[in-house]
Design an enzyme around this catalytic site. Structure first.
Site, PDB file in Angstrom:
ATOM      1  N   HIS A  51       1.377  -1.269   0.155  1.00 36.12           N
ATOM      2  CA  HIS A  51       0.283   0.347  -0.361  1.00 36.12           C
ATOM      3  C   HIS A  51       0.697   1.422   0.275  1.00 36.12           C
ATOM      4  O   HIS A  51       1.717   1.694   0.686  1.00 36.12           O
ATOM      5  CB  HIS A  51      -0.962   0.242   1.169  1.00 36.12           C
ATOM      6  CG  HIS A  51      -2.316  -1.372   1.028  1.00 36.12           C
ATOM      7  ND1 HIS A  51      -3.181  -1.037   0.069  1.00 36.12           N
ATOM      8  CD2 HIS A  51      -2.375  -2.012   2.247  1.00 36.12           C
ATOM      9  CE1 HIS A  51      -4.395  -1.742   0.513  1.00 36.12           C
ATOM     10  NE2 HIS A  51      -2.869  -2.945   1.372  1.00 36.12           N
ATOM     11  N   VAL A 174       2.621 -21.621  22.319  1.00 34.47           N
ATOM     12  CA  VAL A 174       3.069 -20.836  24.132  1.00 34.47           C
ATOM     13  C   VAL A 174       2.461 -20.845  25.026  1.00 34.47           C
ATOM     14  O   VAL A 174       0.775 -20.248  24.094  1.00 34.47           O
ATOM     15  CB  VAL A 174       3.684 -19.276  23.596  1.00 34.47           C
ATOM     16  CG1 VAL A 174       3.984 -18.376  24.545  1.00 34.47           C
ATOM     17  CG2 VAL A 174       5.237 -19.387  22.880  1.00 34.47           C
TER      18      VAL A 174
END
Length: 479
Positions: A51, A174
């Site tokens: 972008h 995790v």
């Protein structure tokens, strides 16, 4: 137990960018990823757009990182051997009532420091893109916008980090974070990890990790977007990325070429609860077809070769959350669009903060150059012939649609962060990305994976741990 200087949680484009930038410093760094490969979450399914930077609110992290990341992309693509093209973008307005909003985007882009912006009439826009509809009454042209391969960008960043000494652990989730004695303990399903600092680049799960570590709470909402990918025969229907004037949920349905010559149409936008949502819907794909036709006429939707769905990690404040949110805990959270564009700048920003905090010296041996898997189909005839002469496996075509050879697949399997799954091979070589969508080459690729990784065919996965392809044998070997 080893104490790392930094553990990065998440091997998407942001996590890999942070890892690569950390490897510019001397230290011990580890990337932990719950999936079997890099680029398995938010980073794998997006619009593949670099972008320009006119959309984000001035002064926000989104605006800062977008504009800087865009400017970094030319050098980065050369260093990491990834395809990148500055094709420009048009944001089209479909009613006179929207023209003031188009002017606001232009003014915002100027304030953000975006170059190459201009406002066009509908007729001027149709000169650039003849397939724009008659309803287009104005457009914002952003010349610095571009397209990239999100797989290869993420792979390039990850492989560059690994080449420069960063460790990677896949299939490791995790589940808890705790700080004591000046050190973070990350509890995983494969044992505890110790780190002086932690980087939260966990995509749609970044809110959960942030809330484990920080008193201030964060909410990340998965935002679902569905896409259609069209065959290369449709790739020239537009030459720029064509956006519609943005709404509350994003930049709307776009129509854009891809760096590999296809045409991409999408996405939809709908908030969902389940971060594991992966399915497209008939309703969503109809919406893609209908809304794309508002701006671009005669989009050849009969040329669709596949559809897919991606999730964006939307943060309630509509900005990137970057920086030290708790002692030694650094967020890269809420990384939705323009996250792909911003990733290199995010990596540089967070790595510098961590290096300053820990007093890490510069790594003078850092090597920015990474070479991707060679693309035999794109080589000049003489170069291809020489490669095949040296190794005939580069002349054995496995994927006929994309002309991918056995030699390229072997390079993908035995590379720095080698492919272990069908999708891992596909993202590194494009084997299976053509018109037949792996209908013919999958068995051959599976045989190569089985042989090279010493795995039974029943152990080969399409992507994740639960994506088994072959469930068992109907005959014993040799029968």
């Amino acid at each position: 137990m080893k104490i790392y200087d930094a553990v990065v949680i998440g091997a998407g484009v942001a996590g890999c960018a942070v890892a690569r930038e950390l490897s510019r410093y001397k230290g011990s760094f580890l990337v932990v990823e719950r999936a079997l490969d890099v680029c398995e979450g938010t980073s794998k399914a997006n619009s593949a757009i670099i972008h320009a930077g006119f959309d984000a609110e001035p002064g926000t992290m989104k605006a800062r990182m977008n504009v800087k990341g865009n400017k970094m992309m030319d050098k980065l693509s050369e260093e990491m051997d990834i395809p990148f093209k500055r094709i420009g973008a048009l944001v089209v307005c479909l009613s006179e009532d929207g023209l003031p909003r188009l002017r606001e985007l232009y003014d915002r882009g100027i304030e953000n420091g975006v170059g190459g912006l201009s406002l066009l009439s509908g007729d001027e826009a149709r000169v650039l893109e003849p397939n724009l509809t008659d309803e287009v009454c104005g457009a914002l042209l952003a010349e610095t916008s571009g397209i990239v391969c999100p797989f290869e960008l993420t792979l390039g960043l990850g492989e560059s980090a690994a080449k420069n000494g960063v460790e990677f652990r896949f299939d490791t989730k995790v589940a808890g974070l705790k700080r004591e004695g000046g050190c973070w303990t990350a509890a995983t399903d494969k044992g505890d990890l110790l780190a002086r600092t932690v980087v939260n680049a966990a995509g749609v799960y970044a809110g959960e990790l942030h809330n484990m570590a920080c008193e201030s709470k964060l909410r990340i909402t998965p935002r679902k977007g569905e896409y259609c990918l069209l065959d290369r025969t449709a790739g020239g229907h537009v030459s720029h990325t064509v956006f519609q004037l943005p709404g509350k949920l994003g930049k709307g349905v776009l129509v854009s070429p891809t760096v590999h010559g296809n045409l991409l149409v999408g996405p939809t936008a709908a908030d969902v609860e389940d971060p594991e949502t992966a399915a497209t819907t008939a309703e969503g794909l109809r919406e893609v077809a209908e809304k794309s036709a508002w701006a671009v006429k005669n989009v050849p939707m009969r040329q669709v070769i596949t559809s897919f769905m991606g999730l964006r990690a939307h943060e309630d404040g509509d900005d990137f959350i970057l920086g030290e949110s708790a002692e030694g805990f650094f967020d890269a959270a809420g990384i939705e669009s323009p996250g792909l564009t911003s990733a290199p700048a995010i990596g540089e920003y967070l790595a510098r903060l961590i290096a300053e905090k820990l007093g890490l010296p510069v790594n003078d041996s850092f090597d920015p150059i990474r070479k991707g898997v060679p693309k035999v189909a794109d080589m000049p005839t003489e170069e291809r012939a020489e490669l095949i002469r040296r190794d005939p496996r580069y002349g054995s075509i496995i994927c006929r649609c994309e002309e991918v050879s056995e030699g390229e697949i072997l390079d993908a399997v035995h590379g720095v962060l080698g492919a272990k799954t069908l999708d891992g091979v596909k993202r590194r070589t494009r084997a299976g990305m053509g018109r037949c969508q792996a209908g013919f080459c999958s068995p051959r690729v599976m045989e190569i994976l089985s042989r090279e990784l010493s795995l039974d065919l029943t152990d080969i996965r399409k992507s994740g741990k639960d994506s088994q392809i072959v469930l068992g044998r109907t005959r014993k070997e040799g029968e």
